[in-house]
Scaffold this motif. Structure first.
Motif, short mmCIF file in Angstrom:
data_model
loop_
_atom_site.label_atom_id
_atom_site.label_comp_id
_atom_site.label_asym_id
_atom_site.label_seq_id
_atom_site.Cartn_x
_atom_site.Cartn_y
_atom_site.Cartn_z
N GLY A 1 -2.05 7.82 8.14
CA GLY A 1 -2.69 6.65 8.71
C GLY A 1 -1.80 5.71 9.55
N ALA B 1 -2.66 2.97 12.05
CA ALA B 1 -3.23 1.53 11.57
C ALA B 1 -2.12 0.58 11.32
CB ALA B 1 -4.09 2.00 10.25
N SER C 1 -3.26 5.36 -1.58
CA SER C 1 -4.28 6.50 -1.51
C SER C 1 -3.46 7.62 -1.61
CB SER C 1 -4.60 6.48 0.32
OG SER C 1 -3.34 6.36 0.97
N ASP D 1 -7.20 7.70 4.39
CA ASP D 1 -7.86 6.83 5.45
C ASP D 1 -7.35 5.52 6.04
OD1 ASP D 1 -9.87 5.68 7.12
OD2 ASP D 1 -11.56 5.78 5.61
N SER D 2 -6.90 5.62 7.43
CA SER D 2 -6.30 4.48 7.80
C SER D 2 -7.10 3.03 7.71
CB SER D 2 -6.01 4.85 9.37
OG SER D 2 -6.87 4.71 10.12
N ASN D 3 -8.29 3.38 7.49
CA ASN D 3 -9.14 2.05 7.24
C ASN D 3 -8.93 1.27 6.08
OD1 ASN D 3 -10.87 2.40 9.58
ND2 ASN D 3 -12.09 3.79 8.33
N CYS D 4 -8.10 1.96 4.97
CA CYS D 4 -7.62 0.92 3.73
C CYS D 4 -6.41 0.32 3.99
CB CYS D 4 -7.40 2.04 2.51
SG CYS D 4 -6.34 3.44 2.60
N HIS E 1 1.01 -1.03 -0.08
CA HIS E 1 -0.04 0.15 0.16
C HIS E 1 0.89 1.10 0.07
CE1 HIS E 1 -3.56 2.26 0.64
NE2 HIS E 1 -2.86 3.13 1.49
N TRP F 1 -7.63 4.75 -3.11
CA TRP F 1 -8.53 5.55 -2.25
C TRP F 1 -8.16 6.98 -2.23
CZ3 TRP F 1 -6.93 0.77 -1.11
CH2 TRP F 1 -7.86 -0.26 -0.69
N ASN G 1 -4.78 -2.62 6.22
CA ASN G 1 -5.07 -3.78 7.21
C ASN G 1 -4.19 -4.96 7.03
OD1 ASN G 1 -5.73 -5.62 4.98
ND2 ASN G 1 -7.44 -4.57 4.39
N ASP G 2 -4.36 -6.06 7.89
CA ASP G 2 -3.44 -6.92 8.16
C ASP G 2 -3.02 -7.76 6.84
OD1 ASP G 2 -2.90 -6.25 10.76
OD2 ASP G 2 -4.17 -7.57 11.67
#
Length: 93
Positions: free
Chosen positions: A78, A81, A36, A55-58, A10, A51, A60-61
């Motif tokens: 982000g 996260a 992002s 946004d830190s929601n994009c 990412h 994105w 993930n693990d």
């Protein structure tokens, strides 16, 4: 390598010239790339999941590596996260 799961990266600030070039290199090397940025218009039609905004929601693990542009302020990266997780991260600046 056959049977090896696809690596996922990412890129925070993916629309910048340097980060876009890195995305292309990672893609050519077989990585699944997402990113992002504040302005994603230049990435329309690209093969990457992108994105709008940071946004830190994009993150993930399922992500193996996070690379952030130094042009993106720390508060917008982000970073919370992935700071507490095992995701590797580096700066491309």
């Amino acid at each position: 390598v056959a049977g090896r799961p696809l690596k996922r990266a990412h890129l925070i600030g993916i629309a910048g010239a340097g980060m876009r070039s890195l995305a292309d290199v990672l893609d050519e090397a077989g990585w699944q790339v997402s990113g992002s940025d504040l302005d994603c218009a230049s990435l329309a039609g690209s093969p990457y999941d992108v994105w709008q905004g940071h946004d830190s929601n994009c993150i993930n693990d399922s992500i193996d590596l996070v690379v952030h542009s130094d042009a993106v302020p720390l508060a917008a990266r982000g970073s919370l996260a992935f700071a507490r997780s095992a995701i590797r991260r580096c700066s491309a600046g």
